[in-house]
Every structure is written in structure tokens, then in C-alpha cells.
Scaffold this motif. Structure first.
Motif, mmCIF file in Angstrom:
data_model
loop_
_atom_site.group_PDB
_atom_site.id
_atom_site.type_symbol
_atom_site.label_atom_id
_atom_site.label_comp_id
_atom_site.label_asym_id
_atom_site.label_seq_id
_atom_site.Cartn_x
_atom_site.Cartn_y
_atom_site.Cartn_z
ATOM 1 N N LEU A 20 0.749 -1.593 -0.019
ATOM 2 C CA LEU A 20 0.365 -0.204 0.219
ATOM 3 C C LEU A 20 0.776 1.170 0.080
ATOM 4 O O LEU A 20 0.741 2.059 -0.310
ATOM 5 N N GLY A 21 1.857 0.767 0.974
ATOM 6 C CA GLY A 21 2.701 2.058 1.023
ATOM 7 C C GLY A 21 3.439 2.795 -0.339
ATOM 8 O O GLY A 21 4.026 3.324 -0.828
ATOM 9 N N GLY A 22 3.570 1.659 -1.118
ATOM 10 C CA GLY A 22 4.391 1.664 -2.569
ATOM 11 C C GLY A 22 3.999 2.111 -3.035
ATOM 12 O O GLY A 22 4.050 2.751 -4.016
ATOM 13 N N TYR A 23 2.893 2.237 -3.398
ATOM 14 C CA TYR A 23 1.444 2.112 -4.470
ATOM 15 C C TYR A 23 1.189 3.470 -4.139
ATOM 16 O O TYR A 23 1.412 4.335 -5.154
ATOM 17 N N GLY A 24 0.987 4.107 -3.065
ATOM 18 C CA GLY A 24 0.750 5.687 -2.528
ATOM 19 C C GLY A 24 2.279 6.201 -3.283
ATOM 20 O O GLY A 24 2.003 7.552 -3.970
ATOM 21 N N LEU A 25 3.426 6.126 -2.637
ATOM 22 C CA LEU A 25 4.113 6.873 -3.143
ATOM 23 C C LEU A 25 3.874 6.655 -5.034
ATOM 24 O O LEU A 25 5.061 7.650 -5.395
ATOM 25 N N ALA A 26 4.533 5.370 -5.529
ATOM 26 C CA ALA A 26 4.861 5.892 -6.584
ATOM 27 C C ALA A 26 3.454 6.682 -7.335
ATOM 28 O O ALA A 26 3.672 7.565 -8.064
ATOM 29 N N ALA A 27 2.346 5.899 -6.879
ATOM 30 C CA ALA A 27 1.613 7.113 -7.656
ATOM 31 C C ALA A 27 1.219 8.421 -7.591
ATOM 32 O O ALA A 27 0.829 9.094 -8.196
ATOM 33 N N MET A 28 1.767 8.798 -6.320
ATOM 34 C CA MET A 28 2.188 10.620 -6.033
ATOM 35 C C MET A 28 3.320 11.273 -7.641
ATOM 36 O O MET A 28 3.071 12.202 -7.666
ATOM 37 N N PHE A 29 4.821 10.136 -7.135
ATOM 38 C CA PHE A 29 5.545 10.557 -7.984
ATOM 39 C C PHE A 29 5.083 10.536 -9.298
ATOM 40 O O PHE A 29 4.941 11.478 -9.876
ATOM 41 N N ALA A 30 3.867 9.602 -10.005
ATOM 42 C CA ALA A 30 3.851 9.773 -11.340
ATOM 43 C C ALA A 30 2.295 10.798 -11.186
ATOM 44 O O ALA A 30 2.852 11.204 -12.926
ATOM 45 N N ALA A 31 1.643 10.823 -9.977
ATOM 46 C CA ALA A 31 1.401 12.470 -10.581
ATOM 47 C C ALA A 31 1.868 13.554 -10.271
ATOM 48 O O ALA A 31 1.432 14.450 -10.850
ATOM 49 N N CYS A 32 2.734 14.192 -9.490
ATOM 50 C CA CYS A 32 3.885 15.146 -9.929
ATOM 51 C C CYS A 32 4.726 15.721 -10.924
ATOM 52 O O CYS A 32 4.634 16.149 -11.206
ATOM 53 N N LEU A 33 5.202 14.101 -11.446
ATOM 54 C CA LEU A 33 6.191 14.571 -12.197
ATOM 55 C C LEU A 33 5.830 15.480 -13.032
ATOM 56 O O LEU A 33 5.898 15.962 -14.206
ATOM 57 N N PRO A 34 4.784 14.915 -14.428
ATOM 58 C CA PRO A 34 4.368 15.966 -15.250
ATOM 59 C C PRO A 34 3.794 16.983 -14.827
ATOM 60 O O PRO A 34 3.771 18.177 -15.547
ATOM 61 N N LEU A 35 3.207 17.328 -13.709
ATOM 62 C CA LEU A 35 2.976 18.892 -13.015
ATOM 63 C C LEU A 35 4.600 19.709 -12.978
ATOM 64 O O LEU A 35 4.242 20.263 -13.435
ATOM 65 N N TRP A 36 5.929 18.746 -12.794
ATOM 66 C CA TRP A 36 6.774 19.589 -12.625
ATOM 67 C C TRP A 36 7.908 19.760 -13.711
ATOM 68 O O TRP A 36 8.475 20.782 -14.292
ATOM 69 N N LEU A 37 7.827 18.562 -14.343
ATOM 70 C CA LEU A 37 8.361 18.689 -15.416
ATOM 71 C C LEU A 37 8.658 19.780 -16.324
ATOM 72 O O LEU A 37 9.084 19.858 -17.304
ATOM 73 N N PRO A 38 7.240 19.895 -16.659
ATOM 74 C CA PRO A 38 7.131 20.935 -18.360
ATOM 75 C C PRO A 38 7.536 22.529 -17.719
ATOM 76 O O PRO A 38 7.566 23.286 -18.392
ATOM 77 N N ARG A 39 7.300 22.833 -16.579
ATOM 78 C CA ARG A 39 6.974 23.790 -15.915
ATOM 79 C C ARG A 39 8.783 24.061 -15.939
ATOM 80 O O ARG A 39 9.800 25.134 -15.357
ATOM 81 N N ILE A 40 9.800 22.733 -15.525
ATOM 82 C CA ILE A 40 11.647 23.539 -15.152
ATOM 83 C C ILE A 40 12.177 22.999 -16.545
ATOM 84 O O ILE A 40 13.338 23.018 -17.036
ATOM 85 N N SER A 41 11.666 22.497 -17.933
ATOM 86 C CA SER A 41 11.913 22.215 -18.831
ATOM 87 C C SER A 41 11.191 22.520 -20.241
ATOM 88 O O SER A 41 10.398 22.984 -19.711
ATOM 89 N N THR A 42 11.296 22.138 -21.316
ATOM 90 C CA THR A 42 10.848 22.137 -22.438
ATOM 91 C C THR A 42 10.774 21.344 -22.694
ATOM 92 O O THR A 42 9.598 21.106 -23.792
ATOM 93 N N MET A 43 10.081 20.131 -22.029
ATOM 94 C CA MET A 43 9.741 18.707 -22.465
ATOM 95 C C MET A 43 8.006 19.167 -22.138
ATOM 96 O O MET A 43 7.035 19.715 -21.818
ATOM 97 N N SER A 44 6.880 18.671 -23.122
ATOM 98 C CA SER A 44 5.475 18.195 -22.867
ATOM 99 C C SER A 44 4.745 17.798 -22.191
ATOM 100 O O SER A 44 5.858 16.426 -21.291
ATOM 101 N N ARG A 45 4.008 17.616 -21.711
ATOM 102 C CA ARG A 45 3.192 16.784 -20.447
ATOM 103 C C ARG A 45 2.642 15.806 -20.845
ATOM 104 O O ARG A 45 2.674 15.279 -19.968
ATOM 105 N N ALA A 46 2.779 15.660 -22.616
ATOM 106 C CA ALA A 46 2.213 13.655 -23.015
ATOM 107 C C ALA A 46 3.798 12.929 -22.493
ATOM 108 O O ALA A 46 3.869 11.828 -22.101
#
Length: 99
Positions: A20-46
Motif C-alpha cells: 500500500l505504501g509503495g503504491y501510494g508513493l509511486a502514484a504520488m510520484f506519477a502524479a507530480c512529475l507531469p506537473l513539475w517537468l513541463p515547468r522546469i524544462s521544454t518537455m511536453s506534458r504528455a
């Protein structure tokens, strides 16, 4: 008198923390990265979403290994709280409506 022995309770606790903890941690990471990466690089959200999903599988597997490898289950729980707090804070701040 308890039905489960102390060793069995520790194993169940670590199993719940791993799954449960691993699933939660992985899900939070998968939700945060698409929000963070486009703001700090030229990468698209997809592209950021794909990278976040692929890395979340690695994080989930590594968390399961760590949960069973650590000597004390409390230490694993403390690390889980330490890792998930900035992710939750980042999700909360980045998902706020922007004017």
C-alpha cells in the motif's frame, strides 16, 4: 492472548507498508512529475506523463525491496512519511488554480 505471533504481525505490517505504501508513493510520484517537468524544462506534458509512469514502476519495485530489507519497520515508515510529504505538498501547490 493474540491469534498472531509477534513475527507474523511484523510480516503483515511490512507487507502492508510495502504494497500500500509503495503504491501510494509511486502514484504520488506519477502524479507530480507531469506537473513539475513541463515547468522546469521544454518537455511536453504528455512526455512527462510517460516518464512519470515508467519511473513509478521502478519506485514501486524499489520501495517493496526496501520495506523488507530494512531492519526496523518503523524506519521504513519514517522514510515513507519523509518521501511522501514533499510530494503531497507539491501536488497541493501545483494543482491550485492559477489566475
Amino acid at each position: 492472548m493474540s491469534i498472531l505471533s509477534a513475527d507474523t504481525r511484523k510480516l503483515v505490517g511490512r507487507s502492508l507498508l510495502a504494497m500500500l505504501g509503495g503504491y501510494g508513493l509511486a502514484a504520488m510520484f506519477a502524479a507530480c512529475l507531469p506537473l513539475w517537468l513541463p515547468r522546469i524544462s521544454t518537455m511536453s506534458r504528455a512526455d512527462a506523463t510517460l516518464i512519470g509512469m515508467m519511473l513509478s514502476f521502478l519506485i514501486f519495485a524499489l520501495w517493496i525491496l526496501y520495506s523488507y530489507a530494512v531492519r526496523c519497520g518503523i524506519r521504513a515508515l519514517a522514510l515513507h512519511i519523509l518521501l511522501s510529504t514533499p510530494l503531497l505538498l507539491g501536488l497541493w501547490l501545483l494543482e491550485a488554480p492559477q489566475p
